[in-house]
Design a protein around this motif. Structure first.
Motif, PDB file in Angstrom:
ATOM      1  N   LEU A   1       0.814  -1.213   0.000  1.00 25.00           N
ATOM      2  CA  LEU A   1       0.000   0.000   0.000  1.00 25.00           C
ATOM      3  C   LEU A   1       0.851   1.268   0.000  1.00 25.00           C
ATOM      4  O   LEU A   1       0.378   2.339  -0.369  1.00 25.00           O
ATOM      5  CB  LEU A   1      -0.939   0.002   1.215  1.00 25.00           C
ATOM      6  N   CYS A   2       2.100   1.132   0.411  1.00 24.96           N
ATOM      7  CA  CYS A   2       2.988   2.291   0.470  1.00 24.96           C
ATOM      8  C   CYS A   2       3.532   2.678  -0.905  1.00 24.96           C
ATOM      9  O   CYS A   2       3.932   3.828  -1.120  1.00 24.96           O
ATOM     10  CB  CYS A   2       4.155   2.018   1.412  1.00 24.96           C
ATOM     11  N   LEU A   3       3.548   1.747  -1.847  1.00 26.64           N
ATOM     12  CA  LEU A   3       4.222   1.984  -3.117  1.00 26.64           C
ATOM     13  C   LEU A   3       3.716   3.221  -3.865  1.00 26.64           C
ATOM     14  O   LEU A   3       4.530   4.016  -4.361  1.00 26.64           O
ATOM     15  CB  LEU A   3       4.129   0.748  -4.018  1.00 26.64           C
ATOM     16  N   PRO A   4       2.407   3.446  -3.965  1.00 22.81           N
ATOM     17  CA  PRO A   4       1.939   4.633  -4.710  1.00 22.81           C
ATOM     18  C   PRO A   4       2.276   5.960  -4.041  1.00 22.81           C
ATOM     19  O   PRO A   4       2.045   7.020  -4.625  1.00 22.81           O
ATOM     20  CB  PRO A   4       0.413   4.432  -4.751  1.00 22.81           C
TER      21      PRO A   4
ATOM     22  N   ALA B   1       6.471   9.049   4.007  1.00 22.43           N
ATOM     23  CA  ALA B   1       5.124   8.943   3.457  1.00 22.43           C
ATOM     24  C   ALA B   1       4.599   7.520   3.603  1.00 22.43           C
ATOM     25  O   ALA B   1       3.401   7.300   3.795  1.00 22.43           O
ATOM     26  CB  ALA B   1       5.129   9.353   1.984  1.00 22.43           C
ATOM     27  N   CYS B   2       5.506   6.547   3.527  1.00 23.23           N
ATOM     28  CA  CYS B   2       5.107   5.144   3.661  1.00 23.23           C
ATOM     29  C   CYS B   2       4.559   4.847   5.052  1.00 23.23           C
ATOM     30  O   CYS B   2       3.621   4.053   5.209  1.00 23.23           O
ATOM     31  CB  CYS B   2       6.290   4.234   3.350  1.00 23.23           C
ATOM     32  N   GLU B   3       5.127   5.472   6.077  1.00 16.45           N
ATOM     33  CA  GLU B   3       4.657   5.227   7.440  1.00 16.45           C
ATOM     34  C   GLU B   3       3.223   5.697   7.630  1.00 16.45           C
ATOM     35  O   GLU B   3       2.445   5.065   8.360  1.00 16.45           O
ATOM     36  CB  GLU B   3       5.578   5.925   8.453  1.00 16.45           C
TER      37      GLU B   3
ATOM     38  N   VAL C   1       4.581  -0.009  10.439  1.00 20.13           N
ATOM     39  CA  VAL C   1       5.987  -0.414  10.420  1.00 20.13           C
ATOM     40  C   VAL C   1       6.865   0.827  10.602  1.00 20.13           C
ATOM     41  O   VAL C   1       6.702   1.804   9.863  1.00 20.13           O
ATOM     42  CB  VAL C   1       6.336  -1.115   9.089  1.00 20.13           C
ATOM     43  N   PRO C   2       7.787   0.825  11.555  1.00 20.40           N
ATOM     44  CA  PRO C   2       8.654   1.999  11.796  1.00 20.40           C
ATOM     45  C   PRO C   2       9.773   2.058  10.758  1.00 20.40           C
ATOM     46  O   PRO C   2      10.951   1.839  11.055  1.00 20.40           O
ATOM     47  CB  PRO C   2       9.192   1.756  13.208  1.00 20.40           C
ATOM     48  N   TYR C   3       9.408   2.397   9.551  1.00 19.61           N
ATOM     49  CA  TYR C   3      10.344   2.315   8.419  1.00 19.61           C
ATOM     50  C   TYR C   3      11.572   3.198   8.631  1.00 19.61           C
ATOM     51  O   TYR C   3      12.702   2.785   8.326  1.00 19.61           O
ATOM     52  CB  TYR C   3       9.633   2.704   7.126  1.00 19.61           C
ATOM     53  N   ALA C   4      11.378   4.430   9.118  1.00 17.17           N
ATOM     54  CA  ALA C   4      12.515   5.348   9.284  1.00 17.17           C
ATOM     55  C   ALA C   4      13.559   4.770  10.229  1.00 17.17           C
ATOM     56  O   ALA C   4      14.767   4.885   9.988  1.00 17.17           O
ATOM     57  CB  ALA C   4      12.028   6.699   9.795  1.00 17.17           C
ATOM     58  N   SER C   5      13.103   4.137  11.302  1.00 14.13           N
ATOM     59  CA  SER C   5      14.048   3.521  12.241  1.00 14.13           C
ATOM     60  C   SER C   5      14.815   2.384  11.578  1.00 14.13           C
ATOM     61  O   SER C   5      16.013   2.188  11.833  1.00 14.13           O
ATOM     62  CB  SER C   5      13.302   2.999  13.476  1.00 14.13           C
TER      63      SER C   5
ATOM     64  N   LEU D   1       7.266  18.337   8.717  1.00 17.56           N
ATOM     65  CA  LEU D   1       6.134  18.991   9.376  1.00 17.56           C
ATOM     66  C   LEU D   1       4.875  18.141   9.242  1.00 17.56           C
ATOM     67  O   LEU D   1       4.081  18.033  10.178  1.00 17.56           O
ATOM     68  CB  LEU D   1       5.891  20.369   8.756  1.00 17.56           C
ATOM     69  N   ARG D   2       4.708  17.511   8.089  1.00 24.77           N
ATOM     70  CA  ARG D   2       3.502  16.732   7.822  1.00 24.77           C
ATOM     71  C   ARG D   2       3.556  15.345   8.460  1.00 24.77           C
ATOM     72  O   ARG D   2       2.608  14.898   9.110  1.00 24.77           O
ATOM     73  CB  ARG D   2       3.314  16.593   6.308  1.00 24.77           C
ATOM     74  N   ARG D   3       4.679  14.630   8.280  1.00 28.12           N
ATOM     75  CA  ARG D   3       4.732  13.213   8.633  1.00 28.12           C
ATOM     76  C   ARG D   3       5.136  12.934  10.071  1.00 28.12           C
ATOM     77  O   ARG D   3       4.752  11.914  10.631  1.00 28.12           O
ATOM     78  CB  ARG D   3       5.719  12.481   7.715  1.00 28.12           C
ATOM     79  N   VAL D   4       5.949  13.830  10.651  1.00 32.74           N
ATOM     80  CA  VAL D   4       6.467  13.578  12.002  1.00 32.74           C
ATOM     81  C   VAL D   4       5.807  14.494  13.029  1.00 32.74           C
ATOM     82  O   VAL D   4       5.307  14.033  14.053  1.00 32.74           O
ATOM     83  CB  VAL D   4       8.000  13.764  12.053  1.00 32.74           C
ATOM     84  N   LEU D   5       5.791  15.794  12.748  1.00 38.32           N
ATOM     85  CA  LEU D   5       5.193  16.744  13.683  1.00 38.32           C
ATOM     86  C   LEU D   5       3.675  16.819  13.540  1.00 38.32           C
ATOM     87  O   LEU D   5       2.996  17.328  14.438  1.00 38.32           O
ATOM     88  CB  LEU D   5       5.802  18.138  13.475  1.00 38.32           C
ATOM     89  N   HIS D   6       3.151  16.316  12.435  1.00 40.32           N
ATOM     90  CA  HIS D   6       1.700  16.279  12.176  1.00 40.32           C
ATOM     91  C   HIS D   6       1.067  17.658  12.388  1.00 40.32           C
ATOM     92  O   HIS D   6       0.041  17.799  13.041  1.00 40.32           O
ATOM     93  CB  HIS D   6       1.028  15.229  13.075  1.00 40.32           C
TER      94      HIS D   6
END
Length: 412
Positions: free
Chosen positions: A5-8, A56-58, A65-69, A302-307
């Motif tokens: 689901l993350c691919l797009p 964006a995948c997270e 899944v904690p992809y960044a980690s 700002l969008r993905r981490v700090l929301h």
């Protein structure tokens, strides 16, 4: 689950259409490396290094899944295994000192000012194609440095509640960041001015240092951990810690994932300055008449981490005559991603092209972005395309529009 689901939503996969350039593909590579099924050859490292860590995948992952980690961990592991014995490369040593030494950052600022003021930088522009690839790219990203002093630092650190007993003003702490002290002094000064205008006492701990993002994403977790320890000692977690660079704020906010629970109080105290300013009292300000069209770029941090992706729009909506709109594909990474714009210039320029085209088409009076790397990348891309549109931080725009106080004694 590897559901895909993350691919797009993955910028690099959308460009290459190669599975190893997707989050699912990169996780498969990480699993294969962990099992010993494949070796970390140049091709594998290229796919892993090609990740922007835009996260964006997270946001789309149903399993969280904690992809960044994962990607930071494998980069650290690979860096440790492939790092040659003996002295480290000059670039690594300079980067390490740049993140740790304010004295070096001031020397860099002075040298760059001399480079620009003396006119030597025009030679660099004229013969950019003759420069080594890395230097040519770095020169193209360099902003025009204004003669802006670095805001005064406060020597006292490890403050407790008694620190604020001598004033009725609420106290906040300002995070400066390593790159901000060189390339974004105007934003730091604007933040200091706006906060004091609104009645806050602003503390800038002298002992603070880099947030750790640059070494962390380069695989140097040891240096990132050392920087974290310094910041933990420099800041008081009972007072707000405000960041003008959302990339730095996201790294501090996410410190628990890479530094442990000791960082939880600092992470909790960290806020993006635009989010914090939404809580301030803006009543009674007699804004001057203005009519500005402002394009808003929202960094992934700002969008993905700090929301807090809606906070800039909400904040600027409080200023009469400021009309905002989001630039095209604002939910996708611009390609800056820390030093990614230096290491992967082709992909970075491909990702920013749509945004530049939209800004050129809509012709705003200015563009605002909350992250220094994104601002440098956008400004450079606009400049290369021949568009003279200024990219500034929202707090800089606010500082320009604020009416003068009755007395200037309280303004930094």
């Amino acid at each position: 689950m590897q559901c895909g689901l993350c691919l797009p939503h993955c910028p690099t996969y959308l460009q290459s259409r190669q599975e190893p350039d997707s989050p699912r593909g990169r996780i498969s590579l990480i699993q294969a490396l962990a099992r010993g099924a494949i070796k970390a050859d140049a091709r594998v490292i290229e796919h892993l290094d090609g990740c922007l860590v835009c996260r964006a995948c997270e946001d789309m992952c149903p399993s969280r899944v904690p992809y960044a980690s994962l990607i930071d961990a494998v980069r650290s592991e690979l860096a440790g295994n492939t790092r040659p014995a003996g002295p480290q490369p000059l670039e690594s040593r300079v980067l390490r000192q740049f993140t740790r030494s304010r004295k070096l950052r001031r020397l860099v600022y002075a040298a760059l000012r001399f480079w620009q003021d003396s006119g030597v930088d025009r030679w660099g522009t004229q013969f950019a194609d003759a420069l080594p690839a890395g230097l040519g790219r770095l020169h193209s990203l360099m902003p025009k440095l204004q003669k802006t002093p670095l805001i005064d630092m406060d020597a006292q650190t490890g403050m407790d509640s008694s620190f604020d007993e001598d004033t009725d003003k609420p106290t906040v702490q300002l995070f400066t960041g390593c790159a901000g002290e060189v390339f974004d002094r105007a934003t730091l000064l604007s933040a200091h001015t706006v906060l004091m205008y609104l009645g806050y006492r602003v503390v800038v701990p002298e002992a603070q240092t880099c947030c750790g993002a640059l070494p962390l994403h380069a695989g140097d977790e040891t240096s990132a951990q050392a920087l974290a320890q310094t910041n933990l000692a420099a800041f008081t977690p009972t007072l707000p810690i405000l960041s003008t660079a959302s990339g730095c704020g996201a790294t501090l906010k996410d410190m628990v994932s890479w530094h442990g629970n000791a960082a939880a109080p600092l992470a909790h105290a960290t806020q993006d300055i635009c989010s914090f300013l939404l809580t301030a009292d803006w009543s009674g300000i007699a804004w001057p008449k203005t009519d500005l069209r402002v394009a808003v770029h929202t960094p992934c941090s700002l969008r993905r981490v700090l929301h807090a992706d809606s906070d800039v729009l909400a904040l600027l909506a409080r200023i009469p005559g400021v009309n905002t709109y989001e630039i095209a594909r604002n939910d996708q990474c611009c390609g800056a991603a820390g030093r990614y714009m230096l290491d992967h210039p082709e992909m970075a320029d491909t990702l920013v092209a749509d945004k530049v085209a939209d800004i050129a088409r809509t012709a705003p009076d200015c563009v605002v972005s909350t992250n220094i790397g994104c601002s440098l990348h956008l400004q450079a891309a606009l400049r290369r395309a021949g568009h003279e549109v200024e990219v500034v931080h929202p707090v800089t725009l606010i500082a320009r529009l604020l009416p003068p106080l009755a007395t200037t004694n309280d303004v930094a």
